[in-house]
Design a protein around this motif. Structure first.
Motif, PDB file in Angstrom:
ATOM      1  N   TYR A  52       0.567  -0.911   0.041  1.00 13.69           N
ATOM      2  CA  TYR A  52      -0.160  -0.159  -0.195  1.00 13.69           C
ATOM      3  C   TYR A  52       1.063   1.043  -0.461  1.00 13.69           C
ATOM      4  N   GLY A  53       1.478   1.504  -0.746  1.00 16.40           N
ATOM      5  CA  GLY A  53       2.288   2.560  -1.591  1.00 16.40           C
ATOM      6  C   GLY A  53       2.509   3.932  -0.057  1.00 16.40           C
ATOM      7  N   TRP A  54       0.981   4.604   0.073  1.00 23.76           N
ATOM      8  CA  TRP A  54       0.913   5.597   0.709  1.00 23.76           C
ATOM      9  C   TRP A  54       0.749   5.125   2.253  1.00 23.76           C
ATOM     10  N   ILE A  76       5.891   2.768  12.772  1.00 20.68           N
ATOM     11  CA  ILE A  76       4.257   3.268  13.335  1.00 20.68           C
ATOM     12  C   ILE A  76       4.216   3.532  12.330  1.00 20.68           C
ATOM     13  N   ASN A  77       2.467   3.293  12.188  1.00 19.48           N
ATOM     14  CA  ASN A  77       1.718   3.970  11.681  1.00 19.48           C
ATOM     15  C   ASN A  77       1.425   5.674  11.267  1.00 19.48           C
ATOM     16  N   GLN A  78       1.184   5.556  10.140  1.00 19.43           N
ATOM     17  CA  GLN A  78       0.863   8.047  10.289  1.00 19.43           C
ATOM     18  C   GLN A  78       0.020   7.946   9.341  1.00 19.43           C
ATOM     19  N   ALA A  86       2.678  12.128   1.989  1.00 20.12           N
ATOM     20  CA  ALA A  86       3.424  12.880   2.584  1.00 20.12           C
ATOM     21  C   ALA A  86       4.343  11.873   3.330  1.00 20.12           C
ATOM     22  N   VAL A  87       3.703  10.736   3.485  1.00 20.04           N
ATOM     23  CA  VAL A  87       4.974   9.492   4.241  1.00 20.04           C
ATOM     24  C   VAL A  87       5.072   8.424   3.018  1.00 20.04           C
ATOM     25  N   GLU A  98      -7.017   6.771  -1.219  1.00 12.48           N
ATOM     26  CA  GLU A  98      -6.343   6.617  -2.700  1.00 12.48           C
ATOM     27  C   GLU A  98      -4.345   6.525  -2.698  1.00 12.48           C
ATOM     28  N   THR A  99      -4.103   5.537  -3.203  1.00 14.21           N
ATOM     29  CA  THR A  99      -2.572   5.031  -3.521  1.00 14.21           C
ATOM     30  C   THR A  99      -2.685   4.129  -4.573  1.00 14.21           C
ATOM     31  N   PRO A 100      -1.266   4.829  -4.749  1.00 10.90           N
ATOM     32  CA  PRO A 100       0.024   3.438  -6.013  1.00 10.90           C
ATOM     33  C   PRO A 100      -0.378   2.467  -4.623  1.00 10.90           C
ATOM     34  N   PHE A 101      -0.290   1.143  -5.939  1.00 11.07           N
ATOM     35  CA  PHE A 101       0.269  -0.607  -5.655  1.00 11.07           C
ATOM     36  C   PHE A 101       1.755  -0.205  -5.999  1.00 11.07           C
TER      37      PHE A 101
END
Length: 403
Positions: free
Chosen positions: A56-58, A98-100, A105-106, A165-168
């Motif tokens: 999960y890219g982002w 650690i999740n954000q 931005a991450v 929404e995210t790239p793979f």
């Protein structure tokens, strides 16, 4: 009259995965953006599953993967599964960062967890109050059956316009062999509730598939047992049960090549002129001869033979995970006066009585709960590489010694 002992061994250094591979987008970098899709093809038999992983890219360390043991490919009645299988895909937390709040931005590794946690499913709200949609609303997976135990899966990024929404990232995939009804490597990519290993962290944190792809490649290859072995002592110059370029004679070789049953051919040979002795050798522990698994020696059978001057020895055994392939002595078979390793006398043949499929992943292979599709072709040598994969040398699969 001389007494000699013949020994046949399965010396195949077996691998647990039928196939594995990598997939990626077509751009630079090769991510799969919202609206884009990627496809790859593979073979599978009943009870085999497809698994894969993509970042999960982002995120800091989240990845998409089917729930173990993977995507179900056949219905209970044996028909192939087709269409949308997205519901079998989950979102997982690798437990190393650690999740954000998910977002552009991450799209890089965040702060390390300290002591790495175990992999766990992300379902709805995570530990940091981030709310995630179900994976099936972000990633769509559609199966198409190509025939003859072949599938194509298309993975599409449908996350566009959602809160997630995210790239793979590029990904890896694998299909495990089944033996005795069990997957040999049921969790090749990850294990829920356990730490991330073998390079999965590189995918989950950075979308880097090289390390895990290399691990899967090392575990991908050939796995097959050998059936009970037919051994024939005869006096003459012509093999008594087959010849390349001719059709199966209907004396029982078909049953040996398709199902590993040597008894019918053995009975037919006992009444043939020139045939002196016929044996069907079975591994006392397993009946079949298993390959080398995890360093443990493969199956082996031996038989004392009484040989006269001019005697020859013919051998046949099924390549167990095939439709109708069999190992057999070639040419003029084994001269009874030979000593030592005579494995060079062996070849691998297609009996021409059943439609061939990917060895170890054919839905009509008898030893994988299938029913062979009949054909009527001449017996021929199995080429290497064949239409499906590359096999080890014959001497890397079966060893025959005469002492």
């Amino acid at each position: 009259m001389q007494t000699r002992t013949i020994t046949i061994e399965n010396v195949l250094d077996s691998k647990p995965l039928v196939e594995s591979g990598m997939f990626k987008g077509s751009g630079t970098p090769p991510v799969i953006l919202p609206g884009q899709s990627v496809s790859f093809s593979f073979y599978a038999a009943r009870n085999q599953r497809l698994t894969f992983a993509s970042m999960y890219g982002w995120s800091n360390d989240l990845f998409f993967a089917p729930e173990n043991p993977g995507i179900k490919l056949y219905n209970d009645d044996g028909t192939p599964v087709t269409g949308d299988v997205s519901a079998q895909i989950k979102l997982w937390d690798n437990g190393t960062r650690i999740n954000q709040v998910p977002g552009a931005a991450v799209m890089h590794p965040g702060t390390a967890e300290g002591t790495a946690k175990n992999i766990k499913e992300v379902s709805g709200m995570d530990d940091f109050a981030n709310n995630y949609l179900p994976a099936s609303q972000l990633m769509q997976a559609v199966l198409n059956y190509d025939g003859n135990s072949g599938f194509t899966i298309t993975i599409k990024n449908i996350s566009g316009g959602t809160v997630n929404e995210t790239p793979f990232s590029p990904g890896v995939w694998a299909v495990s062999y089944v033996a005795g009804g069990d997957l040999l490597l049921p969790e090749p990519i990850y294990s829920a509730g356990k730490p991330s290993i073998n390079g999965l962290t590189n995918i989950a944190e950075m979308g880097d598939i090289d390390m895990l792809g290399t691990y899967l490649t090392r575990n991908t290859g050939v796995f097959t047992p050998l059936s009970p072995v037919l051994v024939v002592v005869y006096n003459g110059s012509v093999n008594p049960f087959y010849k390349t370029g001719e059709n199966d004679r209907g004396e029982g070789l078909k049953e040996l090549a398709q199902k590993g049953n040597a008894d019918i051919l053995a009975a037919a040979l006992k009444d043939k002129p020139g045939v002196r002795d016929v044996y069907v050798l079975k591994d006392p522990a397993n009946t079949i001869l298993l390959p080398v698994i995890g360093g443990a020696a493969g199956g082996k059978v031996s038989q004392q033979l009484s040989l006269q001057t001019g005697d020859r020895i013919a051998i046949a055994t099924m390549y167990g995970f095939s439709n109708d392939w069999f190992f057999a002595t070639t040419g003029n078979d084994i001269d009874g006066s030979q000593r030592g390793d005579v494995s060079a006398s062996m070849g691998l043949f297609d009996d021409g009585t059943a439609v061939s499929q990917y060895p170890g992943a054919g839905v009509t292979q008898a030893n994988l709960a299938g029913t062979p599709l009949q054909e009527n072709q001449v017996i021929k040598v199995v080429p290497n590489p064949n239409a499906y994969n590359t096999l080890p040398a014959i001497t890397g699969m079966i060893k025959v010694t005469l002492q």
